[in-house]
Design a protein around this motif. Structure first.
Motif, PDB file in Angstrom:
ATOM      1  N   SER A  23       0.831  -1.210   0.000  1.00  0.00           N
ATOM      2  CA  SER A  23       0.000   0.000   0.000  1.00  0.00           C
ATOM      3  C   SER A  23       0.861   1.255   0.000  1.00  0.00           C
ATOM      4  CB  SER A  23      -0.906   0.029   1.237  1.00  0.00           C
ATOM      5  OG  SER A  23      -1.889  -0.966   1.160  1.00  0.00           O
ATOM      6  N   LYS A  24       0.359   2.268  -0.679  1.00  0.00           N
ATOM      7  CA  LYS A  24       0.953   3.603  -0.634  1.00  0.00           C
ATOM      8  C   LYS A  24      -0.073   4.516   0.026  1.00  0.00           C
ATOM      9  CE  LYS A  24       3.496   3.085  -4.988  1.00  0.00           C
ATOM     10  NZ  LYS A  24       4.764   2.737  -4.442  1.00  0.00           N
ATOM     11  N   PHE A  25       0.407   5.636   0.564  1.00  0.00           N
ATOM     12  CA  PHE A  25      -0.476   6.605   1.199  1.00  0.00           C
ATOM     13  C   PHE A  25      -0.208   7.991   0.648  1.00  0.00           C
ATOM     14  CE2 PHE A  25      -0.454   3.081   4.094  1.00  0.00           C
ATOM     15  CZ  PHE A  25      -1.785   2.990   4.466  1.00  0.00           C
ATOM     16  N   PHE A  26      -1.278   8.679   0.289  1.00  0.00           N
ATOM     17  CA  PHE A  26      -1.195  10.074  -0.137  1.00  0.00           C
ATOM     18  C   PHE A  26      -1.692  10.914   1.027  1.00  0.00           C
ATOM     19  CE2 PHE A  26      -2.786  13.793  -2.680  1.00  0.00           C
ATOM     20  CZ  PHE A  26      -1.523  14.248  -3.023  1.00  0.00           C
ATOM     21  N   ILE A  27      -0.821  11.774   1.537  1.00  0.00           N
ATOM     22  CA  ILE A  27      -1.120  12.570   2.728  1.00  0.00           C
ATOM     23  C   ILE A  27      -1.202  14.037   2.322  1.00  0.00           C
ATOM     24  CG2 ILE A  27      -0.387  13.167   5.084  1.00  0.00           C
ATOM     25  CD1 ILE A  27       1.465  10.397   3.441  1.00  0.00           C
ATOM     26  N   ILE A  28      -2.263  14.719   2.759  1.00  0.00           N
ATOM     27  CA  ILE A  28      -2.444  16.149   2.500  1.00  0.00           C
ATOM     28  C   ILE A  28      -2.689  16.833   3.836  1.00  0.00           C
ATOM     29  CG2 ILE A  28      -3.800  17.917   1.297  1.00  0.00           C
ATOM     30  CD1 ILE A  28      -4.781  15.604  -0.558  1.00  0.00           C
ATOM     31  N   CYS A  29      -1.900  17.850   4.144  1.00  0.00           N
ATOM     32  CA  CYS A  29      -2.084  18.657   5.358  1.00  0.00           C
ATOM     33  C   CYS A  29      -2.385  20.093   4.955  1.00  0.00           C
ATOM     34  CB  CYS A  29      -0.829  18.644   6.224  1.00  0.00           C
ATOM     35  SG  CYS A  29      -0.465  17.058   6.971  1.00  0.00           S
ATOM     36  N   ASN A  30      -3.431  20.647   5.532  1.00  0.00           N
ATOM     37  CA  ASN A  30      -3.809  22.043   5.299  1.00  0.00           C
ATOM     38  C   ASN A  30      -3.825  22.779   6.624  1.00  0.00           C
ATOM     39  OD1 ASN A  30      -4.672  22.042   2.397  1.00  0.00           O
ATOM     40  ND2 ASN A  30      -5.972  20.414   3.191  1.00  0.00           N
ATOM     41  N   THR A  31      -3.218  23.959   6.664  1.00  0.00           N
ATOM     42  CA  THR A  31      -3.225  24.801   7.857  1.00  0.00           C
ATOM     43  C   THR A  31      -2.934  26.228   7.437  1.00  0.00           C
ATOM     44  OG1 THR A  31      -2.451  24.986  10.150  1.00  0.00           O
ATOM     45  CG2 THR A  31      -0.775  24.532   8.476  1.00  0.00           C
ATOM     46  N   SER A  32      -2.954  27.124   8.389  1.00  0.00           N
ATOM     47  CA  SER A  32      -2.492  28.482   8.160  1.00  0.00           C
ATOM     48  C   SER A  32      -1.194  28.645   8.934  1.00  0.00           C
ATOM     49  CB  SER A  32      -3.531  29.495   8.615  1.00  0.00           C
ATOM     50  OG  SER A  32      -3.917  29.230   9.943  1.00  0.00           O
ATOM     51  N   GLY A  33      -0.169  29.145   8.271  1.00  0.00           N
ATOM     52  CA  GLY A  33       1.133  29.320   8.906  1.00  0.00           C
ATOM     53  C   GLY A  33       1.424  30.784   9.136  1.00  0.00           C
ATOM     54  N   TYR A  34       2.305  31.031  10.088  1.00  0.00           N
ATOM     55  CA  TYR A  34       2.568  32.413  10.497  1.00  0.00           C
ATOM     56  C   TYR A  34       3.950  32.507  11.125  1.00  0.00           C
ATOM     57  CZ  TYR A  34       1.816  36.639  13.372  1.00  0.00           C
ATOM     58  OH  TYR A  34       1.910  37.851  13.973  1.00  0.00           O
ATOM     59  N   ASN A  35       4.700  33.525  10.774  1.00  0.00           N
ATOM     60  CA  ASN A  35       5.988  33.829  11.400  1.00  0.00           C
ATOM     61  C   ASN A  35       5.898  35.170  12.092  1.00  0.00           C
ATOM     62  OD1 ASN A  35       7.113  31.628  10.091  1.00  0.00           O
ATOM     63  ND2 ASN A  35       8.118  32.830   8.519  1.00  0.00           N
ATOM     64  N   ASN A  36       6.529  35.279  13.237  1.00  0.00           N
ATOM     65  CA  ASN A  36       6.744  36.613  13.789  1.00  0.00           C
ATOM     66  C   ASN A  36       8.208  36.955  13.568  1.00  0.00           C
ATOM     67  OD1 ASN A  36       8.097  35.128  15.792  1.00  0.00           O
ATOM     68  ND2 ASN A  36       7.510  36.547  17.380  1.00  0.00           N
ATOM     69  N   TYR A 111       4.063  29.557  13.797  1.00  0.00           N
ATOM     70  CA  TYR A 111       2.709  29.238  14.250  1.00  0.00           C
ATOM     71  C   TYR A 111       1.988  28.387  13.199  1.00  0.00           C
ATOM     72  CZ  TYR A 111       3.236  33.187  17.501  1.00  0.00           C
ATOM     73  OH  TYR A 111       3.662  34.049  18.481  1.00  0.00           O
ATOM     74  N   TRP A 112       0.921  27.730  13.632  1.00  0.00           N
ATOM     75  CA  TRP A 112       0.017  27.013  12.737  1.00  0.00           C
ATOM     76  C   TRP A 112      -1.394  27.198  13.285  1.00  0.00           C
ATOM     77  CZ3 TRP A 112       4.016  25.002  15.495  1.00  0.00           C
ATOM     78  CH2 TRP A 112       3.691  24.330  16.666  1.00  0.00           C
ATOM     79  N   SER A 113      -2.389  26.919  12.486  1.00  0.00           N
ATOM     80  CA  SER A 113      -3.796  27.115  12.871  1.00  0.00           C
ATOM     81  C   SER A 113      -4.020  28.509  13.461  1.00  0.00           C
ATOM     82  CB  SER A 113      -4.256  26.044  13.867  1.00  0.00           C
ATOM     83  OG  SER A 113      -4.207  24.768  13.282  1.00  0.00           O
ATOM     84  N   MET A 114      -3.594  29.524  12.707  1.00  0.00           N
ATOM     85  CA  MET A 114      -3.691  30.909  13.170  1.00  0.00           C
ATOM     86  C   MET A 114      -5.118  31.265  13.558  1.00  0.00           C
ATOM     87  SD  MET A 114      -1.243  32.815  10.341  1.00  0.00           S
ATOM     88  CE  MET A 114      -2.680  33.538   9.660  1.00  0.00           C
ATOM     89  N   ASN A 115      -5.256  31.983  14.668  1.00  0.00           N
ATOM     90  CA  ASN A 115      -6.552  32.468  15.142  1.00  0.00           C
ATOM     91  C   ASN A 115      -7.595  31.356  15.225  1.00  0.00           C
ATOM     92  OD1 ASN A 115      -5.563  35.145  15.283  1.00  0.00           O
ATOM     93  ND2 ASN A 115      -5.879  35.352  13.084  1.00  0.00           N
ATOM     94  N   ASN A 116      -7.146  30.161  15.630  1.00  0.00           N
ATOM     95  CA  ASN A 116      -8.019  28.988  15.763  1.00  0.00           C
ATOM     96  C   ASN A 116      -8.680  28.581  14.447  1.00  0.00           C
ATOM     97  OD1 ASN A 116      -7.531  28.631  18.547  1.00  0.00           O
ATOM     98  ND2 ASN A 116      -8.931  30.312  18.981  1.00  0.00           N
ATOM     99  N   SER A 117      -8.014  28.872  13.331  1.00  0.00           N
ATOM    100  CA  SER A 117      -8.561  28.463  12.041  1.00  0.00           C
ATOM    101  C   SER A 117      -8.527  26.939  11.927  1.00  0.00           C
ATOM    102  CB  SER A 117      -7.763  29.091  10.899  1.00  0.00           C
ATOM    103  OG  SER A 117      -6.418  28.646  10.937  1.00  0.00           O
ATOM    104  N   THR A 118      -9.358  26.410  11.061  1.00  0.00           N
ATOM    105  CA  THR A 118      -9.453  24.969  10.875  1.00  0.00           C
ATOM    106  C   THR A 118      -8.240  24.454  10.108  1.00  0.00           C
ATOM    107  OG1 THR A 118     -11.856  25.062  10.848  1.00  0.00           O
ATOM    108  CG2 THR A 118     -10.836  23.113   9.876  1.00  0.00           C
ATOM    109  N   SER A 119      -7.643  23.398  10.620  1.00  0.00           N
ATOM    110  CA  SER A 119      -6.568  22.684   9.935  1.00  0.00           C
ATOM    111  C   SER A 119      -7.034  21.249   9.769  1.00  0.00           C
ATOM    112  CB  SER A 119      -5.282  22.716  10.761  1.00  0.00           C
ATOM    113  OG  SER A 119      -4.810  24.023  10.908  1.00  0.00           O
TER     114      SER A 119
END
Length: 128
Positions: A23-36, A111-119
């Motif tokens: 088996s192979k796996f295709f992985i997709i991650c979505n988030t909002s990223g942020y740098n200070n 940062y990730w999931s900025m302002n409690n956004s959905t990831s």
């Protein structure tokens, strides 16, 4: 958020048990990223399988947010991120995929999931 220069978990994971070793796996991650920070600040994001970084060693498999010399000094930078990988784990034992992040300097934060956004993370098994 993280101030670590080594990858840390973003607590976005999925555990799955392959139906067979081919088996192979295709992985997709979505988030909002942020740098200070400002000039030279880099936030790196990657996908791990258990303790294995699936990105390559020269960051070509990573998503990153880079603040170069054209970024306003001291400005923060945020964006949406989507990272995908195709993995061949060659096992029938349960495995966990997850999003990880790090910064290039401990004096900055990533940062990730900025302002409690959905990831989210999506893992699709492909029969081998």
């Amino acid at each position: 958020y993280s101030e670590s220069t080594g990858f840390v978990s973003c607590n976005l994971t999925c555990t799955i048990t392959p139906t067979n070793t081919s088996s192979k796996f295709f992985i997709i991650c979505n988030t909002s990223g942020y740098n200070n920070g400002g000039d030279g600040q880099v936030g790196y994001y990657t996908i791990y399988r258990d303790s294995t970084d699936l990105g390559d060693t020269v960051h070509l498999g990573y998503a990153n947010i880079y603040q170069g010399s054209n970024s306003p000094g001291g400005a923060d930078l945020g964006t949406n991120l989507c990272i995908s990988e195709l993995d061949s784990p060659s096992t029938t034992s349960a495995i966990t995929y997850g999003l990880y992040a790090r910064t290039n300097s401990a004096s900055h934060r990533v940062y990730w999931s900025m302002n409690n956004s959905t990831s989210n993370i999506i893992v699709m098994e492909i029969a081998g």
